[in-house]
Motif scaffolding. Structure first.
Motif, PDB file in Angstrom:
ATOM      1  N   PRO A 212       7.597  22.997  -6.053  1.00  0.00           N
ATOM      2  CA  PRO A 212       7.883  21.684  -5.477  1.00  0.00           C
ATOM      3  C   PRO A 212       6.956  21.309  -4.314  1.00  0.00           C
ATOM      4  CG  PRO A 212       9.923  22.875  -5.848  1.00  0.00           C
ATOM      5  CD  PRO A 212       8.796  23.844  -6.100  1.00  0.00           C
ATOM      6  N   ASP A 213       6.639  22.253  -3.461  1.00  0.00           N
ATOM      7  CA  ASP A 213       5.763  21.984  -2.325  1.00  0.00           C
ATOM      8  C   ASP A 213       4.360  21.590  -2.800  1.00  0.00           C
ATOM      9  OD1 ASP A 213       5.485  22.094   0.661  1.00  0.00           O
ATOM     10  OD2 ASP A 213       3.945  23.568   0.134  1.00  0.00           O
ATOM     11  N   GLY A 214       3.825  22.332  -3.740  1.00  0.00           N
ATOM     12  CA  GLY A 214       2.516  22.016  -4.308  1.00  0.00           C
ATOM     13  C   GLY A 214       2.537  20.709  -5.077  1.00  0.00           C
ATOM     14  N   GLN A 215       3.637  20.435  -5.760  1.00  0.00           N
ATOM     15  CA  GLN A 215       3.776  19.178  -6.504  1.00  0.00           C
ATOM     16  C   GLN A 215       3.761  17.989  -5.546  1.00  0.00           C
ATOM     17  OE1 GLN A 215       4.075  18.969 -10.026  1.00  0.00           O
ATOM     18  NE2 GLN A 215       3.694  16.811  -9.629  1.00  0.00           N
ATOM     19  N   LEU A 216       4.428  18.132  -4.414  1.00  0.00           N
ATOM     20  CA  LEU A 216       4.440  17.064  -3.423  1.00  0.00           C
ATOM     21  C   LEU A 216       3.026  16.807  -2.895  1.00  0.00           C
ATOM     22  CD1 LEU A 216       5.925  15.003  -1.715  1.00  0.00           C
ATOM     23  CD2 LEU A 216       6.570  16.853  -0.157  1.00  0.00           C
ATOM     24  N   ASP A 217       2.286  17.862  -2.611  1.00  0.00           N
ATOM     25  CA  ASP A 217       0.886  17.687  -2.187  1.00  0.00           C
ATOM     26  C   ASP A 217       0.073  16.963  -3.256  1.00  0.00           C
ATOM     27  OD1 ASP A 217       1.045  18.839   0.343  1.00  0.00           O
ATOM     28  OD2 ASP A 217       0.520  20.843  -0.380  1.00  0.00           O
ATOM     29  N   HIS A 218       0.266  17.373  -4.503  1.00  0.00           N
ATOM     30  CA  HIS A 218      -0.453  16.756  -5.617  1.00  0.00           C
ATOM     31  C   HIS A 218      -0.137  15.262  -5.716  1.00  0.00           C
ATOM     32  CE1 HIS A 218      -2.033  16.078  -9.648  1.00  0.00           C
ATOM     33  NE2 HIS A 218      -0.842  15.604  -9.990  1.00  0.00           N
TER      34      HIS A 218
ATOM     35  N   ASP B 122      -1.767  13.326  -2.848  1.00  0.00           N
ATOM     36  CA  ASP B 122      -3.203  13.153  -3.087  1.00  0.00           C
ATOM     37  C   ASP B 122      -3.491  12.128  -4.171  1.00  0.00           C
ATOM     38  OD1 ASP B 122      -3.907  14.991  -1.132  1.00  0.00           O
ATOM     39  OD2 ASP B 122      -4.155  16.656  -2.539  1.00  0.00           O
ATOM     40  N   ARG B 123      -2.706  12.155  -5.213  1.00  0.00           N
ATOM     41  CA  ARG B 123      -2.959  11.278  -6.365  1.00  0.00           C
ATOM     42  C   ARG B 123      -2.498   9.830  -6.144  1.00  0.00           C
ATOM     43  NH1 ARG B 123      -1.738  12.346 -12.700  1.00  0.00           N
ATOM     44  NH2 ARG B 123      -2.600  10.372 -13.360  1.00  0.00           N
ATOM     45  N   LEU B 124      -1.396   9.662  -5.444  1.00  0.00           N
ATOM     46  CA  LEU B 124      -0.774   8.341  -5.358  1.00  0.00           C
ATOM     47  C   LEU B 124      -0.948   7.633  -4.009  1.00  0.00           C
ATOM     48  CD1 LEU B 124       2.568   9.262  -7.147  1.00  0.00           C
ATOM     49  CD2 LEU B 124       0.547   8.154  -8.138  1.00  0.00           C
ATOM     50  N   VAL B 125      -1.331   8.371  -2.980  1.00  0.00           N
ATOM     51  CA  VAL B 125      -1.382   7.786  -1.643  1.00  0.00           C
ATOM     52  C   VAL B 125      -2.781   7.827  -1.041  1.00  0.00           C
ATOM     53  CG1 VAL B 125      -0.499   7.903   0.727  1.00  0.00           C
ATOM     54  CG2 VAL B 125       1.036   8.319  -1.217  1.00  0.00           C
ATOM     55  N   ARG B 126      -3.398   8.974  -1.056  1.00  0.00           N
ATOM     56  CA  ARG B 126      -4.709   9.120  -0.391  1.00  0.00           C
ATOM     57  C   ARG B 126      -5.833   8.506  -1.174  1.00  0.00           C
ATOM     58  NH1 ARG B 126      -3.494  15.062   1.716  1.00  0.00           N
ATOM     59  NH2 ARG B 126      -2.411  14.430   3.577  1.00  0.00           N
TER      60      ARG B 126
ATOM     61  N   VAL C 260       0.871  -1.167   0.000  1.00  0.00           N
ATOM     62  CA  VAL C 260       0.000   0.000   0.000  1.00  0.00           C
ATOM     63  C   VAL C 260       0.912   1.221   0.000  1.00  0.00           C
ATOM     64  CG1 VAL C 260      -1.693   1.324   1.337  1.00  0.00           C
ATOM     65  CG2 VAL C 260      -1.854  -1.170   1.258  1.00  0.00           C
ATOM     66  N   ASN C 261       0.655   2.171  -0.884  1.00  0.00           N
ATOM     67  CA  ASN C 261       1.428   3.412  -0.891  1.00  0.00           C
ATOM     68  C   ASN C 261       1.103   4.207   0.368  1.00  0.00           C
ATOM     69  OD1 ASN C 261       2.400   2.710  -3.408  1.00  0.00           O
ATOM     70  ND2 ASN C 261       0.983   4.014  -4.521  1.00  0.00           N
ATOM     71  N   VAL C 262       2.158   4.670   1.057  1.00  0.00           N
ATOM     72  CA  VAL C 262       1.957   5.405   2.309  1.00  0.00           C
ATOM     73  C   VAL C 262       2.636   6.769   2.333  1.00  0.00           C
ATOM     74  CG1 VAL C 262       1.524   3.361   3.723  1.00  0.00           C
ATOM     75  CG2 VAL C 262       3.878   4.164   3.417  1.00  0.00           C
ATOM     76  N   GLY C 263       3.416   7.106   1.337  1.00  0.00           N
ATOM     77  CA  GLY C 263       4.084   8.401   1.360  1.00  0.00           C
ATOM     78  C   GLY C 263       4.761   8.714   0.044  1.00  0.00           C
ATOM     79  N   VAL C 264       5.259   9.959  -0.033  1.00  0.00           N
ATOM     80  CA  VAL C 264       6.007  10.422  -1.207  1.00  0.00           C
ATOM     81  C   VAL C 264       7.165  11.271  -0.703  1.00  0.00           C
ATOM     82  CG1 VAL C 264       5.931  11.743  -3.369  1.00  0.00           C
ATOM     83  CG2 VAL C 264       3.897  10.506  -2.608  1.00  0.00           C
ATOM     84  N   VAL C 265       8.321  11.102  -1.329  1.00  0.00           N
ATOM     85  CA  VAL C 265       9.485  11.949  -1.064  1.00  0.00           C
ATOM     86  C   VAL C 265       9.831  12.648  -2.370  1.00  0.00           C
ATOM     87  CG1 VAL C 265      11.905  12.012  -0.372  1.00  0.00           C
ATOM     88  CG2 VAL C 265      10.339  10.374   0.710  1.00  0.00           C
ATOM     89  N   LEU C 266       9.937  13.974  -2.322  1.00  0.00           N
ATOM     90  CA  LEU C 266      10.242  14.755  -3.517  1.00  0.00           C
ATOM     91  C   LEU C 266      11.538  15.524  -3.298  1.00  0.00           C
ATOM     92  CD1 LEU C 266       7.892  16.533  -5.878  1.00  0.00           C
ATOM     93  CD2 LEU C 266       9.852  17.811  -5.034  1.00  0.00           C
TER      94      LEU C 266
END
Length: 127
Positions: A114-120, A123-127, A24-30
């Motif tokens: 970058p900050d907005g991209q990380l939120d995106h 939202d798209r890949l984890v939530r 299960v995807n749980v996070g993103v690091v950018l």
């Protein structure tokens, strides 16, 4: 027009049973070197993880994700990894490992935020 900056990211996965390779995807690091940006964001859907593996140690998963955040921030609590230069810290986070919390493959793109991209991505890949 705002310049678009290249970035790399990894999706962080929870693999409760490594032998089954289900996750299960749980996070993103950018990481965006030109913007001096390295950050992790995460969201653990406890119900999904427990449905995948009823014996998953949710506290350990969250602790591992907090450790990734500390490395990204350059926090002293992350030890030597946290004291390394930003690019090296991203290298540490993206390195493959056979633990319950592990990074997926590295992907890239361009962004002017970058900050907005990380939120995106979260939202798209984890939530």
């Amino acid at each position: 027009m705002t310049a678009r900056l290249p970035f790399q990211y990894v999706v962080v996965r929870c693999v409760p049973r490594v032998d089954r390779e289900e996750f299960v995807n749980v996070g993103v690091v950018l990481h965006c070197q030109q913007a001096d940006f390295l950050e992790a964001r995460w969201h653990v859907d406890r119900d999904r993880l427990v449905a995948l593996a009823s014996d998953v140690d949710l506290d350990a998963v969250c602790s591992a994700l907090r450790a990734i955040e500390a490395v990204c921030r350059g926090d002293e609590s992350a030890g030597e990894a946290g004291r390394a230069p930003m690019g090296t810290r991203f290298g540490f986070v993206k390195a493959p490992r056979s633990t319950v919390v592990q990074p997926g493959p590295v992907h890239g793109g361009t962004t002017d935020d970058p900050d907005g991209q990380l939120d995106h991505l979260l939202d798209r890949l984890v939530r």
